[in-house]
Design a protein around this motif. Structure first.
Motif, PDB file in Angstrom:
ATOM      1  N   TYR A  51      43.371  48.532 128.314  1.00 19.65           N
ATOM      2  CA  TYR A  51      43.498  47.637 129.455  1.00 19.65           C
ATOM      3  C   TYR A  51      44.971  47.366 129.775  1.00 19.65           C
ATOM      4  O   TYR A  51      45.382  47.379 130.946  1.00 19.65           O
ATOM      5  CB  TYR A  51      42.777  46.323 129.177  1.00 19.65           C
ATOM      6  N   VAL A  55      47.225  48.393 133.230  1.00 21.13           N
ATOM      7  CA  VAL A  55      48.074  47.491 134.005  1.00 21.13           C
ATOM      8  C   VAL A  55      49.467  48.086 134.177  1.00 21.13           C
ATOM      9  O   VAL A  55      50.052  48.047 135.281  1.00 21.13           O
ATOM     10  CB  VAL A  55      48.150  46.106 133.337  1.00 21.13           C
ATOM     11  N   GLU A  56      50.015  48.649 133.107  1.00 24.19           N
ATOM     12  CA  GLU A  56      51.364  49.201 133.198  1.00 24.19           C
ATOM     13  C   GLU A  56      51.409  50.446 134.081  1.00 24.19           C
ATOM     14  O   GLU A  56      52.365  50.648 134.838  1.00 24.19           O
ATOM     15  CB  GLU A  56      51.905  49.507 131.795  1.00 24.19           C
ATOM     16  N   ASN A  58      49.441  50.976 136.571  1.00 28.59           N
ATOM     17  CA  ASN A  58      49.286  50.454 137.927  1.00 28.59           C
ATOM     18  C   ASN A  58      50.562  49.762 138.405  1.00 28.59           C
ATOM     19  O   ASN A  58      50.920  49.850 139.585  1.00 28.59           O
ATOM     20  CB  ASN A  58      48.110  49.477 137.967  1.00 28.59           C
ATOM     21  N   ARG A  59      51.254  49.090 137.496  1.00 33.44           N
ATOM     22  CA  ARG A  59      52.517  48.441 137.868  1.00 33.44           C
ATOM     23  C   ARG A  59      53.508  49.477 138.411  1.00 33.44           C
ATOM     24  O   ARG A  59      54.112  49.293 139.477  1.00 33.44           O
ATOM     25  CB  ARG A  59      53.140  47.733 136.667  1.00 33.44           C
ATOM     26  N   LEU A 110      49.662  41.253 139.916  1.00 33.63           N
ATOM     27  CA  LEU A 110      50.613  41.852 138.981  1.00 33.63           C
ATOM     28  C   LEU A 110      51.635  40.815 138.518  1.00 33.63           C
ATOM     29  O   LEU A 110      51.966  40.737 137.320  1.00 33.63           O
ATOM     30  CB  LEU A 110      51.317  43.033 139.647  1.00 33.63           C
ATOM     31  N   GLN A 113      49.818  38.479 136.118  1.00 38.39           N
ATOM     32  CA  GLN A 113      49.425  39.103 134.856  1.00 38.39           C
ATOM     33  C   GLN A 113      50.621  39.448 133.976  1.00 38.39           C
ATOM     34  O   GLN A 113      50.533  39.377 132.744  1.00 38.39           O
ATOM     35  CB  GLN A 113      48.620  40.374 135.141  1.00 38.39           C
ATOM     36  N   THR A 114      51.750  39.819 134.585  1.00 40.50           N
ATOM     37  CA  THR A 114      52.883  40.304 133.802  1.00 40.50           C
ATOM     38  C   THR A 114      54.150  39.478 133.968  1.00 40.50           C
ATOM     39  O   THR A 114      55.096  39.640 133.187  1.00 40.50           O
ATOM     40  CB  THR A 114      53.214  41.754 134.195  1.00 40.50           C
ATOM     41  N   HIS A 428      43.266  46.908 138.615  1.00 43.19           N
ATOM     42  CA  HIS A 428      44.070  47.269 137.451  1.00 43.19           C
ATOM     43  C   HIS A 428      45.352  46.465 137.349  1.00 43.19           C
ATOM     44  O   HIS A 428      46.235  46.800 136.550  1.00 43.19           O
ATOM     45  CB  HIS A 428      44.329  48.776 137.461  1.00 43.19           C
ATOM     46  N   ALA A 429      45.431  45.392 138.129  1.00 38.16           N
ATOM     47  CA  ALA A 429      46.529  44.439 137.981  1.00 38.16           C
ATOM     48  C   ALA A 429      46.073  43.177 137.273  1.00 38.16           C
ATOM     49  O   ALA A 429      46.896  42.290 137.021  1.00 38.16           O
ATOM     50  CB  ALA A 429      47.105  44.084 139.350  1.00 38.16           C
ATOM     51  N   LYS A 430      44.785  43.065 136.897  1.00 34.93           N
ATOM     52  CA  LYS A 430      44.263  41.762 136.485  1.00 34.93           C
ATOM     53  C   LYS A 430      43.261  41.847 135.339  1.00 34.93           C
ATOM     54  O   LYS A 430      42.291  41.097 135.309  1.00 34.93           O
ATOM     55  CB  LYS A 430      43.598  41.086 137.681  1.00 34.93           C
ATOM     56  N   HIS A 431      43.479  42.710 134.390  1.00 28.95           N
ATOM     57  CA  HIS A 431      42.483  42.868 133.336  1.00 28.95           C
ATOM     58  C   HIS A 431      42.378  41.652 132.413  1.00 28.95           C
ATOM     59  O   HIS A 431      41.447  41.565 131.607  1.00 28.95           O
ATOM     60  CB  HIS A 431      42.770  44.136 132.524  1.00 28.95           C
TER      61      HIS A 431
END
Length: 789
Positions: A51, A55-56, A58-59, A110, A113-114, A428-431
């Motif tokens: 997961y 995210v990475e 997708n970032r 994003l 999340q990050t 894929h920015a919010k798992h």
């Protein structure tokens, strides 16, 4: 999920969900709250896992995209000079602009999340640019959508709205007066602006949204109820949700009044009455309507507006969903409990699952119930995670479940921008968004995904350490706690693990209370305490709803697939089947986690089973027909008989046209208008829309001849004529009365029509407001002796 998925929907918890948001909670004393809210996404940081990798990946993709290129049409149509070249794919088509809405929301997610500061700066920049474009227009409108006029000219789609005000409303379902799903795109823009406003209080984003809504207020006000319903026959996304949310932010009731008028009676009235009439409706067009209706319920408290979302969720998850949690075939719902007849290369549009998970979160917030997150986990793990290629950051449109089908991902050239690219950016920015929830002082853990979190209400820092679903144990540690205190921690126990979960506190076994799919430990907690849950990751067989002979294999929440090899070449092997009485006993664990080999149960030969979602560049088999040894012998006999029939036709064949394939169509001189190639269940074909046709030339020979055309047996509502040398030989109606198979229909040709000819022109012409086909191949062969008329 499906009717046989009793572990997902079993018993009182499902009934409580239908009964109402406060029913079924005798377990409250054990610590389960009546309402719940997720911990903010900004309070959750993912630890290493697939997961976190998603995210990475997708970032990097999101930051590679150019905001100026996505803004091209917005500036151009406002009379401003674009700052970047327009993207290709859908962004160069009449639905242009929808991607920017998704992109704004994805940047917000994003950042939350990050903590990525660049994502926030870019989102604010987009708001500034939209405000400039809005000011240049001077009427509140912003847009990149295009309208294709009757003469083929492509112009700014804003010109359709004065027509609509006058009552000139024309739509075939997705188009509206020559624009492609314009209100769908409008909704995406609203959503992006409102997300930016909600996340860090960008006041300009709300101002742009209010002015944008103001442009549409007179459009809707000009329509009477009948005209409104006509307009709502097009895809309008979750526009009702957007106006409801504007009311929530501004308290201006005119926005709520518009939200309530955006109510499609044809779809929503039956759902409110508890009737499943979803068959043949475009699936993703419907889900956002229910999300919006649920939001209106949250703002008004009207019970009737909660009934349809609840019933819809039950109907879709129990009777219309595939084992991976997705739904729809060729983007449309089929009849309830007919999944086994719709296992194709066009299953499971990602947008549908994106929206179903959003609806699931809404319903859960009204009344926590583990059954809701059993579905959420299923779809999130097996569909959403399969829809992103971690090597390329590409996204699927469909996630095919047909044996041997290949997943098609958007390319790294950024030239697709399908709707599912947009929802992929967000997904894929919010798992981390649904792992932890809170309510009435309790903490609920719904997803076992490695993460750290801040629980502000208790002054706590949480660490969730796990390798689930590859390993069975997940451990939650209260790394910090402002002060010791008594409260409940509820750990979700999936339906398939009911009665088998083991819970430990600080390493020692405890006996929790169980309620509505949770193991609940209520005690005095202090910093450093941990609670662990171990779930049995056993193999099990799951049948499709309505057909217990079509099955899939799962390990815990994870769908397993037979690995059929690389995607190179074409898939021409027979579909594997499972034969035997004790199938699971023949699965043996392999060295790779969550992977197995079989011994003696797969026909035609043994296979390896692996996690489905990881089959990014591999062919898979997910569904299998199940047979006893005796049944398999009968199946083989039927297969041999069908092969003999096909061999006989091939022997008598004069000519064959493989429609939908470039070279065969060229070789047969195909000409057409309003006709398109298609592909379905590994068969290529061609159709023609109302007002069009397709025609080709076939070789002929002396003697009685038969023309045979192949159709999918569940096509319905298609009426068309078949002509040979401009003479109508048949009118064909497809009414969907042969489920689950392709059908060959023979048309004997009059001898006078074929006499002394070496070639024939075959033409398919749809009736008005209908379509011809799709036709999946045409064969001309000689009649059997004695059958000619």
């Amino acid at each position: 999920m499906q009717g046989t998925r009793r572990e997902v929907m079993a018993g009182a918890s499902a009934l409580a969900l239908l009964a109402g948001p406060t029913a079924g909670f005798a377990a409250l004393a054990a610590g389960l709250p009546r309402r719940a809210t997720p911990l903010p996404l900004s309070a959750v940081r993912l630890r290493p896992s697939d997961y976190a990798t998603a995210v990475e990946v997708n970032r990097a993709y999101l930051l590679r995209l150019s905001a100026d290129r996505l803004l091209h049409n917005f500036r151009a149509y406002a009379g401003l000079k674009p700052k970047g070249e327009v993207y290709g794919g859908w962004e160069s088509d009449t639905i242009a602009g929808h991607t920017l809405g998704h992109y704004m929301s994805a940047l917000v997610l994003l950042h939350e999340q990050t903590g990525d500061a660049q994502a926030k700066r870019r989102a604010d920049y987009i708001v500034d640019e939209l405000a400039d474009a809005q000011a240049a227009r001077g009427n509140g409108y912003i847009g990149a959508m295009q309208r294709k006029r009757k003469d083929g000219t492509v112009v700014d789609a804003i010109e359709i709205f004065p027509e609509i005000i006058k009552g000139d409303i024309r739509s075939g379902g997705f188009d509206l007066n020559g624009a492609w799903s314009p209100f769908y795109t409008v909704h995406k823009l609203f959503a992006g602006l409102l997300d930016i406003h909600a996340s860090w209080g960008n006041a300009k984003a709300l101002s742009v949204a209010i002015a944008f809504a103001g442009y549409f207020e007179p459009v809707f006000a000009a329509l009477d109820d009948a005209q409104m319903q006509t307009m709502l026959g097009t895809e309008y996304g979750g526009l009702n949700e957007s106006f409801a949310e504007l009311f929530a932010r501004t308290k201006d009731r005119k926005w709520l009044a518009i939200a309530e008028r955006l109510y499609d009676r044809k779809v929503l009235d039956p759902l409110t009455a508890g009737q499943d009439k979803l068959a043949n409706f475009h699936a993703n067009t419907q889900v956002p309507k229910l999300i919006g209706l649920a939001r209106i319920h949250e703002l008004t408290g009207e019970p009737a507006k909660a009934a349809a979302p609840r019933f819809f969720w039950q109907a879709v998850t129990k009777h219309h969903s595939y084992v991976i949690g997705g739904n729809a075939d060729r983007e449309y719902f089929s009849e309830p409990d007919s999944i086994s007849r719709h296992i194709t290369e066009q299953t499971c549009e990602h947008c549908n699952t994106y929206n179903m998970l959003k609806l699931t979160r809404q319903l859960y917030s009204w009344q926590p119930d583990g059954a809701l997150f059993d579905y959420y986990e299923r779809a999130h793990l097996n569909h959403v995670m399969a829809a992103q290629d971690p090597k390329t950051a590409g996204f699927t449109y469909m996630t095919p479940l047909l044996t041997g089908a290949v997943r098609g991902y958007s390319t790294s050239a950024d030239d697709a921008f399908w709707c599912c690219v947009g929802t992929g950016m967000e997904s894929h920015a919010k798992h981390g968004e649904s792992i932890f929830w809170e309510g009435e002082g309790a903490l609920l853990v719904n997803l076992y995904i490695p993460a750290d979190a801040t629980w502000r209400a208790r002054g706590a820092t949480l660490t969730l350490d796990t390798r689930y679903p590859f390993e069975p144990t997940s451990t939650l540690t209260l790394t910090q706690l402002a002060r010791p205190g008594r409260f409940a921690i509820a750990l979700r126990v999936p339906g398939w693990a009911a009665g088998k979960a083991v819970v430990r506190v600080n390493g020692q076994p405890v006996t929790p209370s169980f309620a509505s799919g949770y193991a609940i430990v209520e005690r005095r907690w202090k910093a450093g305490d941990s609670v662990a849950i171990t779930l049995p990751l056993e193999l099990r067989i799951e049948a499709t709803p309505g057909d217990d002979r079509t099955v899939a294999i799962l390990r815990g929440p994870m769908v397993l697939a037979a690995d059929l090899g690389t995607t190179e070449g074409d898939w021409t092997s027979p579909d594997p089947a499972l034969v035997g009485t004790d199938l699971l006993a023949s699965f043996r664990p392999s060295a790779t986690p969550a992977s197995y080999t079989t011994s003696g149960i797969v026909r035609p030969g043994d296979l390896s089973f692996v996690p489905f979602y990881k089959q990014y560049e591999r062919r898979s088999a997910v569904y299998f027909k199940r047979f006893s040894e005796g049944e398999w012998k009968t199946e083989q006999a039927a297969f041999v008989a069908e092969q003999a029939r096909l061999k006989d036709i091939a022997a008598r064949s004069v000519d064959v046209v493989h429609l939908g394939e470039m070279q065969p169509e060229h070789d047969h001189g195909l000409t057409s208008e309003l006709s398109f190639p298609t592909s379905y269940r590994n068969r290529n074909g061609r159709d023609a829309r109302s007002g069009g046709f397709f025609e080709f030339t076939m070789k002929a020979k002396p003697g009685p001849l038969v023309l045979q055309a192949t159709y999918w047996g569940e096509e319905r509502g298609r009426d068309f004529d078949i002509l040979v040398d401009n003479v109508k030989i048949a009118t064909q109606r497809l009414s969907g009365d042969v489920p689950g198979k392709f059908i060959d229909i023979e048309y004997p040709l009059p001898p006078a029509l074929t006499d002394k000819k070496s070639e024939l022109k075959v033409r398919f012409v749809p009736h008005d407001r209908s379509s011809a086909g799709p036709v999946f191949g045409v064969v001309l062969f000689t009649a059997k002796p004695g059958t000619a008329k």
